[in-house]
Design a protein around this motif. Structure first.
Motif, PDB file in Angstrom:
ATOM      1  N   ASP A 196      14.420  14.570  -0.683  1.00 39.85           N
ATOM      2  CA  ASP A 196      15.195  13.179  -1.481  1.00 39.85           C
ATOM      3  C   ASP A 196      14.404  12.331  -1.215  1.00 39.85           C
ATOM      4  O   ASP A 196      13.706  12.132  -0.318  1.00 39.85           O
ATOM      5  N   GLY A 197      14.302  11.312  -2.353  1.00 37.48           N
ATOM      6  CA  GLY A 197      13.637   9.967  -2.000  1.00 37.48           C
ATOM      7  C   GLY A 197      12.310   9.980  -2.715  1.00 37.48           C
ATOM      8  O   GLY A 197      11.690  10.792  -3.376  1.00 37.48           O
ATOM      9  N   ASP A 198      11.860   8.812  -2.718  1.00 43.48           N
ATOM     10  CA  ASP A 198      10.318   8.612  -3.404  1.00 43.48           C
ATOM     11  C   ASP A 198       9.309   8.093  -2.339  1.00 43.48           C
ATOM     12  O   ASP A 198       9.583   7.169  -1.569  1.00 43.48           O
ATOM     13  N   ILE A 199       8.008   8.441  -2.397  1.00 45.85           N
ATOM     14  CA  ILE A 199       6.902   7.792  -1.916  1.00 45.85           C
ATOM     15  C   ILE A 199       5.985   7.282  -2.604  1.00 45.85           C
ATOM     16  O   ILE A 199       5.527   8.257  -3.579  1.00 45.85           O
ATOM     17  N   LEU A 226       0.733  -1.353   0.061  1.00 46.86           N
ATOM     18  CA  LEU A 226       0.174  -0.118   0.065  1.00 46.86           C
ATOM     19  C   LEU A 226       0.804   1.224  -0.220  1.00 46.86           C
ATOM     20  O   LEU A 226       0.411   2.162  -0.799  1.00 46.86           O
ATOM     21  N   LEU A 227       1.953   1.303   0.875  1.00 42.67           N
ATOM     22  CA  LEU A 227       2.693   2.311   0.905  1.00 42.67           C
ATOM     23  C   LEU A 227       4.178   1.911   0.937  1.00 42.67           C
ATOM     24  O   LEU A 227       4.630   1.186   1.466  1.00 42.67           O
ATOM     25  N   LYS A 228       4.673   2.724   0.120  1.00 43.97           N
ATOM     26  CA  LYS A 228       6.224   2.621   0.105  1.00 43.97           C
ATOM     27  C   LYS A 228       7.341   3.876   0.254  1.00 43.97           C
ATOM     28  O   LYS A 228       6.765   4.635  -0.536  1.00 43.97           O
ATOM     29  N   PHE A 255       2.313   5.702  -2.923  1.00 45.61           N
ATOM     30  CA  PHE A 255       0.984   5.291  -2.267  1.00 45.61           C
ATOM     31  C   PHE A 255       0.124   4.463  -3.237  1.00 45.61           C
ATOM     32  O   PHE A 255      -0.163   5.109  -4.101  1.00 45.61           O
ATOM     33  N   SER A 256      -0.404   3.502  -3.034  1.00 42.99           N
ATOM     34  CA  SER A 256      -1.380   2.835  -3.859  1.00 42.99           C
ATOM     35  C   SER A 256      -0.817   2.650  -5.213  1.00 42.99           C
ATOM     36  O   SER A 256      -1.666   2.785  -6.029  1.00 42.99           O
ATOM     37  N   GLY A 257       0.409   2.562  -5.315  1.00 46.63           N
ATOM     38  CA  GLY A 257       0.881   2.203  -6.766  1.00 46.63           C
ATOM     39  C   GLY A 257       1.259   3.650  -7.434  1.00 46.63           C
ATOM     40  O   GLY A 257       1.871   3.618  -8.573  1.00 46.63           O
ATOM     41  N   THR A 258       0.860   4.834  -7.002  1.00 48.87           N
ATOM     42  CA  THR A 258       1.382   5.862  -7.752  1.00 48.87           C
ATOM     43  C   THR A 258       2.392   6.656  -6.761  1.00 48.87           C
ATOM     44  O   THR A 258       2.213   6.812  -5.495  1.00 48.87           O
ATOM     45  N   ARG A 259       3.285   7.529  -7.506  1.00 51.80           N
ATOM     46  CA  ARG A 259       4.212   8.283  -6.618  1.00 51.80           C
ATOM     47  C   ARG A 259       3.406   9.719  -6.277  1.00 51.80           C
ATOM     48  O   ARG A 259       2.843  10.153  -7.045  1.00 51.80           O
ATOM     49  N   VAL A 260       3.658   9.833  -5.134  1.00 52.38           N
ATOM     50  CA  VAL A 260       2.787  10.823  -4.384  1.00 52.38           C
ATOM     51  C   VAL A 260       4.011  12.171  -3.929  1.00 52.38           C
ATOM     52  O   VAL A 260       3.155  12.896  -3.435  1.00 52.38           O
ATOM     53  N   ASN A 261       5.017  12.073  -4.314  1.00 54.71           N
ATOM     54  CA  ASN A 261       5.803  13.113  -3.994  1.00 54.71           C
ATOM     55  C   ASN A 261       5.441  14.543  -4.509  1.00 54.71           C
ATOM     56  O   ASN A 261       5.138  14.564  -5.674  1.00 54.71           O
ATOM     57  N   GLY A 262       5.356  15.422  -3.487  1.00 50.82           N
ATOM     58  CA  GLY A 262       5.062  16.909  -4.007  1.00 50.82           C
ATOM     59  C   GLY A 262       3.570  17.233  -4.140  1.00 50.82           C
ATOM     60  O   GLY A 262       3.054  18.128  -4.379  1.00 50.82           O
ATOM     61  N   LEU A 263       2.677  15.981  -3.880  1.00 53.08           N
ATOM     62  CA  LEU A 263       1.376  16.268  -3.842  1.00 53.08           C
ATOM     63  C   LEU A 263       0.889  17.100  -2.619  1.00 53.08           C
ATOM     64  O   LEU A 263       1.588  16.945  -1.662  1.00 53.08           O
ATOM     65  N   LYS A 264      -0.289  17.713  -2.558  1.00 49.84           N
ATOM     66  CA  LYS A 264      -0.641  18.553  -1.353  1.00 49.84           C
ATOM     67  C   LYS A 264      -1.389  17.461  -0.514  1.00 49.84           C
ATOM     68  O   LYS A 264      -1.746  16.480  -1.040  1.00 49.84           O
ATOM     69  N   ILE A 309       4.604  -0.601   3.960  1.00 44.83           N
ATOM     70  CA  ILE A 309       3.337  -0.997   4.543  1.00 44.83           C
ATOM     71  C   ILE A 309       2.642  -1.875   3.541  1.00 44.83           C
ATOM     72  O   ILE A 309       2.266  -1.298   2.359  1.00 44.83           O
ATOM     73  N   ASN A 310       1.976  -3.125   3.920  1.00 48.88           N
ATOM     74  CA  ASN A 310       0.882  -3.900   3.008  1.00 48.88           C
ATOM     75  C   ASN A 310      -0.311  -3.567   3.613  1.00 48.88           C
ATOM     76  O   ASN A 310      -0.569  -3.286   4.724  1.00 48.88           O
ATOM     77  N   ASP A 311      -1.181  -3.965   2.509  1.00 48.92           N
ATOM     78  CA  ASP A 311      -2.622  -3.934   2.796  1.00 48.92           C
ATOM     79  C   ASP A 311      -3.060  -4.553   4.265  1.00 48.92           C
ATOM     80  O   ASP A 311      -2.738  -5.657   4.237  1.00 48.92           O
TER      81      ASP A 311
END
Lengths: 295, 258, 316
Positions: free
Chosen positions: B61-64, B7-9, B66-75, B30-32
């Motif tokens: 730096d780095g990547d987050i 779910l979250l990485k 969530f649920s398969g999409t990259r969410v860096n920089g999202l509000k 974190i897994n479902d």
């Protein structure tokens, strides 16, 4: 545009900028200590100018007029704080801000009622003479007075803030009011002292401003007050050296714009344009540090 | 474990504040359906990591993912929309709003009626508002707060404010619920109740939970897996049993508390 | 909810009819009509500023700037270009709304005091632009504007402003705005697009400020930049604050009281502002939440609402 012309404008800018700086100090000190934009500060400036007007008419000289105006304004500042702001020490900030606006209206309109709305000519208490520095560059005695008054008062302020007990208390309270209280500092007295000092500086600024433009009227504080406020924000509100730099910078830029042919009416716009730009790009001002809200 | 959906990485996530690395090269997965704890001494960077995961701060730096999409920089609101809701260490309710309104705010992002239908009071407005209200009341019933629905949130007792904040976050229908020190300021009895509540939420709502906690008892008691953060770095992860005996963790805690 | 809304509209329409009849029957003279127009303009200004300051919690003191855009654009349309008043009015409102959008975006990153002074700065810049523009008469302003605004225009203007703003506030969109006021970080974490709602508040607020500007320009024959300085913005703010931020009923009552006080004190103009500022200071010291702060009068009228609320508070 010759070099001499530019230097001349710089001198003119610095002298008006010094006045902005003197007023801006009061804004910045009060903001630093109780986080209030004291909108009534510009009107303390007008009271100072009128005090100078009356003492000058009574035949007192420049120095005495300055001292009396500063004393009257210091007292006024303390009274305003005691009566209007102190009861609201724990109220929401917007409430105190609106009260400040109310005090400003009150002073202006009491001024109009008692002194009349018309501008009065300021008596000559200094001999106006012009000195040529070189070529076309001149400086007049009033500009010199403004500069000397500013430098002296800044030096005194610097001494008070950094070398005296009350100055230390002021810095402590502005850093953390609660901690200062716990350390045995009398917070109320310290805040009163801050208002007294800031208002005295505005009073001095009022007198020299009135000598420069030679006239006084009850609404004379509105625009310089706003501009000084911009200067305080420009330098980073709450930061004392910031107010000085902000005031000088604003004075110079404004005079610069005014000296460009066809732009003179935009002078007042410049201050606000600077205000907006600084708020958007560096809201804490030139000298400010970023403080982020803890989540 | 391997069969579970991730779910979250967080991969090598760092955040610098004025030259200081508050979080550095942190990895987290974190897994479902998992209930994961995040612990660490004071100032270890736990809340900062939470703020990175929920978009309050952007990673340096780095990547987050969530649920398969990259969410860096999202509000934050965009991340909430994608299914991650949170609570705060210092409770952040909408103080002057009623309990019911607090929960109703969570439905705004799924609102079926737009501004114009509200201004013109079109039928869609009335239907949308009625739906929201009904759902919110159902929700308050689950959390035993229905009788307080018209009370002003800031007037609730502390424990109920915590409960309302969790209810409000769950009303956003998240896949992942992030709880920032939910037991802060609670007495042992309240903490036990909270532990049961968290387990119950996980089973009832079938969601994944990431929990920051100070109270070791609580974390060891409810979490299946635990991450340990110290001075901005992830120093250990594993089951409560592994963490309990991990020398690095003991050192991090002892080094701080002795 | 639906029913109450229409009953309210019906009552206002009866009020409109009665006043209109009194005006037609020349029972109300020009003095009363002047006062009614002033009241209407001020109510529109205050209610629209309340959306920004009171409900969304964005401290704006540049409302006079938006008002001036409505006044100038509508006056240019009707007086300089010869279009009809309704078209001028619409353009004035839209122009002000666009200004709200332009000002809204960059300033929304700012909070509290900083936002307040930025909006003050914007308001002053708008005024200085009019001042330096010969097409709109510079410092002398625009004169010879036809008087078009009358009781009907003002009444329906107020009605539209109040209804639109109330309808926004009493909906999920209004709750989103209030949540931004209450706790911006939590609002964002609950999926509220904070920027969007701040901009909406600014745009809608500016739209109606523009409307008020257009109405007053087309009643008082002329407009000048000095009428829209920051003193005017403060004046509007005072209406809102005296009545109580975040309460539409309070705002309207506060505005009516102050406007009437102003009119009543007309004979002693020099003391008028002194009394006005004293009231402002004393209100802040003794009733900082305003006369009706955070209490919406409608609550008292809701059937059984009060007793039901009372009932729930007593349950443990």
């Amino acid at each position: 545009m010759t070099f001499d012309y530019i230097v001349q404008q710089l001198i003119n800018g610095i002298s008006i900028g010094s006045i902005y700086a003197l007023i801006a100090l009061g804004y910045t000190m009060v903001y630093g200590i109780i986080k209030l934009i004291n909108f009534a500060h510009g009107d303390v400036f007008f009271v100072g100018a009128y005090t100078g007007y009356f003492t000058a008419k009574a035949g007192l000289g420049l120095i005495l007029s300055l001292i009396i105006a500063m004393a009257v304004c210091a007292l006024l500042g303390v009274i305003i704080e005691r009566l209007a702001y102190r009861p609201l020490r724990n109220a929401a900030r917007i409430v105190i801000l609106i009260t400040a606006i109310g005090v400003s209206f009150l002073l202006e309109n009491l001024g109009i009622v008692t002194l009349g709305a018309q501008a009065q000519g300021f008596p000559d208490i200094v001999n106006k003479s012009t000195y040529t520095l070189w070529g076309d560059v001149t400086i007049d005695s009033i500009q010199l007075i403004v500069l000397v008054v500013t430098v002296v008062l800044m030096a005194v302020l610097q001494y008070v803030v950094h070398r005296t007990k009350i100055g230390k208390a002021m810095r402590a309270v502005s850093f953390d009011m609660e901690a200062a209280r716990l350390m045995g500092i009398n917070v109320d007295t310290t805040i009163s002292a801050t208002f007294a000092i800031g208002s005295a500086l505005a009073g001095a600024a009022g007198v020299v401003f009135a000598i420069m433009y030679p006239s006084v009227d009850p609404l004379m504080g509105v625009i310089p007050g706003l501009k000084a406020f911009v200067a305080a924000v420009l330098g980073g509100i709450g930061i004392i050296p910031g107010a000085l730099v902000g005031g000088l910078l604003l004075g110079v830029v404004e005079t610069g714009v005014q000296s460009i042919p066809g732009m003179s009416l935009w002078r007042d716009g410049v201050a606000f344009a600077i205000l907006i730009l600084i708020l958007i790009f560096k809201p804490t001002g030139l000298f400010g540090k970023n403080v982020r809200e803890k989540v | 474990m391997a069969a579970q959906q991730q779910l979250l990485k967080a991969e090598k996530v760092s955040r610098v504040f004025g030259g200081l690395k508050a979080v550095s090269d942190v990895n987290l997965e974190i897994n479902d359906g998992e209930l994961v704890g995040l612990i660490g001494p004071n100032g270890a960077g736990k809340t900062t990591l939470f703020n990175l995961l929920t978009g309050v701060y952007e990673p340096s730096d780095g990547d987050i993912t969530f649920s398969g999409t990259r969410v860096n920089g999202l509000k934050p609101y965009q991340i909430t929309k994608r299914g991650a809701a949170r609570t705060f260490q210092n409770i952040r309710l909408f103080g002057e709003m009623t309990v019911l309104e607090n929960v109703m705010v969570a439905y705004n992002m799924h609102a079926q009626h737009n501004l114009f239908s509200s201004i013109l009071r079109l039928p869609t407005h009335f239907k949308g508002e009625a739906d929201m209200r009904e759902k919110a009341i159902e929700f308050l019933k689950i959390f035993n707060l229905e009788s307080k629905k018209d009370e002003i949130a800031k007037n609730l007792p502390y424990g109920e404010q915590r409960r309302l904040e969790i209810a409000r976050a769950l009303a956003a229908k998240p896949k992942l619920l992030l709880l920032d020190e939910p037991a802060a300021g609670m007495n042992p009895q309240e903490t036990t109740d909270l532990m049961n509540l968290i387990r119950w939420i996980r089973d009832e709502f079938k969601i994944t939970i990431l929990l920051i906690e100070h109270d070791m008892g609580l974390v060891m008691g409810v979490c299946e897996r635990i991450y340990v953060l110290d001075r901005g770095q992830m120093i250990a992860s594993g089951t409560p049993e592994q963490i309990r005996t991990n020398p690095k963790v003991i050192e991090a805690y002892l080094g701080q508390e002795v | 909810m639906n029913k109450r809304f229409f009953i309210g509209i019906a009552i206002s329409l009866v009020f409109y009819g009665v006043v209109q009849a009194l005006i037609s029957g020349e029972i109300l003279n020009d003095f009363y009509i002047d006062t009614l127009v002033m009241l209407g303009v001020n109510i529109i200004l205050a209610v629209s500023l309340n959306l920004i300051n009171g409900f969304t919690g964005q401290f704006s003191i540049g409302h006079a700037g938006f008002m001036s855009i409505g006044a100038y654009v509508s006056a240019i349309m009707t007086t300089n270009l010869g279009y009809s008043f309704p078209l001028g009015l619409l353009c004035g409102c839209l122009a002000a709304a666009v200004a709200g959008l332009i000002i809204g975006f960059p300033t929304l990153r700012l909070k509290g005091d900083y936002l307040a002074i930025a909006t003050l700065g914007f308001g002053e810049i708008i005024r200085i632009v009019w001042l330096n523009n010969d097409y709109v008469g510079g410092a002398a302003g625009l004169n010879g504007i036809e008087r078009v605004t009358n009781w009907s225009w003002i009444f329906f203007g107020v009605l539209v402003a109040v209804v639109v703003i109330q309808n926004i506030v009493k909906s999920t969109h209004g709750r989103a705005m209030i949540s931004v006021r209450e706790n911006e970080i939590a609002a964002e974490a609950m999926g509220i697009n904070v920027t969007k709602y701040k901009v909406i508040a600014f745009v809608v607020g500016a739209f109606f400020a523009g409307m008020a500007g257009a109405f007053s320009a087309h009643y008082f024959y002329g407009i000048a930049p000095t009428s829209y300085n920051f003193m005017k913005s403060f004046e509007i703010l005072v209406f809102v604050v005296l009545g109580g931020l975040g309460s539409t009923a309070g705002t309207i009552i506060g505005t009516i009281l102050l406007t009437l006080l102003f009119t009543y004190l007309q004979d002693i103009p020099e003391w008028r502002m002194v009394i006005y500022s004293m009231i402002l200071i004393l209100t802040m010291i003794f009733r900082p939440k305003g006369l009706l702060g955070n209490v919406d009068v409608t609550k008292f009228f809701k059937k059984g609402g009060a007793s039901k609320n009372g009932g729930t508070t007593t349950t443990p």
